[in-house]
Design an enzyme around this catalytic site. Structure first.
Site, short mmCIF file in Angstrom:
data_model
loop_
_atom_site.label_atom_id
_atom_site.label_comp_id
_atom_site.label_asym_id
_atom_site.label_seq_id
_atom_site.Cartn_x
_atom_site.Cartn_y
_atom_site.Cartn_z
N LYS A 48 -3.25 7.36 14.73
CA LYS A 48 -3.51 6.45 13.61
C LYS A 48 -5.03 6.27 13.47
CE LYS A 48 0.84 5.33 12.55
NZ LYS A 48 1.43 5.41 11.20
N ARG B 294 -3.96 3.63 19.05
CA ARG B 294 -3.53 2.23 19.09
C ARG B 294 -2.94 1.83 20.44
NH1 ARG B 294 -1.10 1.65 12.87
NH2 ARG B 294 -3.15 1.28 11.91
N LYS C 101 0.83 -1.21 0.00
CA LYS C 101 0.00 0.00 0.00
C LYS C 101 0.86 1.25 0.00
CE LYS C 101 -2.16 0.86 3.93
NZ LYS C 101 -1.78 2.14 4.57
N ASP D 298 4.10 0.77 12.36
CA ASP D 298 2.98 -0.08 11.94
C ASP D 298 3.19 -1.55 12.32
OD1 ASP D 298 1.47 1.97 10.95
OD2 ASP D 298 2.07 1.69 8.86
#
Length: 419
Positions: free
Chosen positions: A323, A327, A21, A296
């Site tokens: 994010k 998170r 991505k 990530d």
């Protein structure tokens, strides 16, 4: 909808990973700035990339990017230097994700951008026009996507861009990947010292381009091998040994968790090949790691270490709070349901010293509209009787065929509480 995931007693298969991505979205912006031509090959089929493709192909007056944070940042900069007036908007969560640092930087370059609602947050109205460019200063500890967004438009600015990053620079591999891709399309962009990047006013050159597969998606298979049976073996396709993706550091992290990485056959470091993951049985007793360059990966490694009963201390997590969800809090809340008591330090560090509590009898893992929560928690079925994941289709944001791949691995995926 919820999925109930039950583990297989055997893990041995080949997985065709989704394409990256991060690389896809950068390639699309650079391709557009280069004037089009042949589309990049092997583009990701995830939600974020489809949103970017749709926006760039049709350029509607109102561009709704949904939950795609990368698209919001990259398109804000792209539209600022592209003729036309557009409104950029997204989901409710997206309208609460800050973008003021990027907007302020673009305004200092002469961009015409106004907030349609709360100051510092989408939606935005962007009136594109030619910009002069020149020197610009921005904090280095902000999202690297802000920095990449500015760098990619650098060749389109009349005087190029001299970008100085102040303070600590986080997620540097993502910045380096952007610079490398810009160079692939003919741009002159490089670090001139440890905190300054020079981009010449030299237009991009259209060229054929093929996207590498996704090291971030590979991380969930590393987790499955780490937690799976001793004879687990997974082969992953389309990865480069010399990858510019920051999350290729997953190889090193999981070597500390007992997973061996082997590139198969004769390896050309610059071409995709297959990677075989196996268990080597050697694990550290406690893991310390700084995720400043690969945030990530944090959810995957946190969930995996807890399931392995491995204490940890992780730093460099400051961007996790902005994010798709917070998170840090999401990890603490969902692992608490499973009996693991985590604590954080100022939202920048996350620790687990082995403290346990009574787990919920039938826990359901909330995903908070965050694809990486579903992706990282499903493998824990290997350590439990089952895992129940709420809103499982959130994985389409980055790994659309994840559940199909888990089923090929022998995991039983059962729909539960379908609405």
């Amino acid at each position: 909808m919820q999925y109930e995931v039950t583990a297989s007693s055997r893990l041995n298969l080949t997985v065709d990973l989704p394409s990256s991505k991060s690389v896809s979205n950068r390639a699309l912006i650079i391709h557009a700035l280069a004037g089009g031509g042949e589309m990049p090959q092997n583009l990701s089929d995830c939600d974020d990339t489809r949103v970017m493709m749709d926006a760039l192909s049709s350029m509607p007056d109102v561009i709704d990017i949904g939950a795609a944070g990368t698209a919001m940042r990259f398109l804000t900069a792209y539209l600022a230097v592209t003729s036309g007036s557009h409104i950029l908007t997204g989901t409710e969560r997206m309208r609460h994700r800050p973008i003021g640092v990027l907007v302020d930087a673009l305004r200092r370059l002469g961009a015409d951008i106004t907030y349609m609602g709360e100051e510092g947050f989408p939606p935005l109205r962007v009136n594109g026009r030619p910009l002069d460019g020149g020197p610009l200063e921005i904090e280095g500890n902000v999202s690297s996507q802000y920095i990449s967004a500015l760098l990619m438009i650098g060749p389109a600015l009349r005087h190029g861009l001299t970008l100085r990053l102040t303070g600590d620079v986080i997620s540097r591999p993502y910045i380096d990947m952007t610079l490398w891709m810009m160079g692939e399309f003919g741009a002159e962009a490089e670090w001139t010292d440890a905190s300054t990047i020079e981009v010449k006013a030299r237009p991009y050159t259209p060229r054929p381009y093929c996207i590498e597969n996704d090291w971030s998606s590979a991380s969930y298979w590393y987790e499955l091998v780490a937690l799976g049976p001793e004879d687990s073996a997974v082969t992953l396709t389309g990865l480069k040994d010399s990858s510019k993706q920051g999350d290729s550091s997953v190889r090193y992290i999981f070597s500390l968790l007992g997973v061996k990485t082997e590139f198969c056959g004769a390896v050309d470091h610059n071409r995709p090949t297959t990677v075989r993951l196996t268990r080597n049985g050697r694990r550290v007793p406690r893991l310390e790691y700084d995720f400043v360059n690969s945030p990530d990966l944090a959810q995957t490694v946190v969930a995996c270490c807890a399931a392995m009963n491995m204490p940890f201390h992780f730093t460099g997590l400051q961007t996790l709070k902005i994010k798709e969800t917070d998170r840090i809090e999401a990890l603490k809340a969902e692992l608490l349901k499973l009996g693991y008591v985590l604590r954080d330090i100022d939202g920048r560090e996350l620790l687990w010293d082995g403290t346990r509590c009574e787990p919920q009898p039938d826990p359901v893992v909330e995903t908070y509209n965050d694809h990486r929560m579903a992706l990282a928690f499903a493998p824990l079925a290997l350590c439990r009787e089952r895992m129940v994941i709420d809103n499982p289709m959130v994985v389409t944001k980055s790994y659309p065929h994840y559940w199909e791949d888990l089923a090929k691995a022998g995991m039983e995926i059962r729909v539960k509480n379908e609405k």
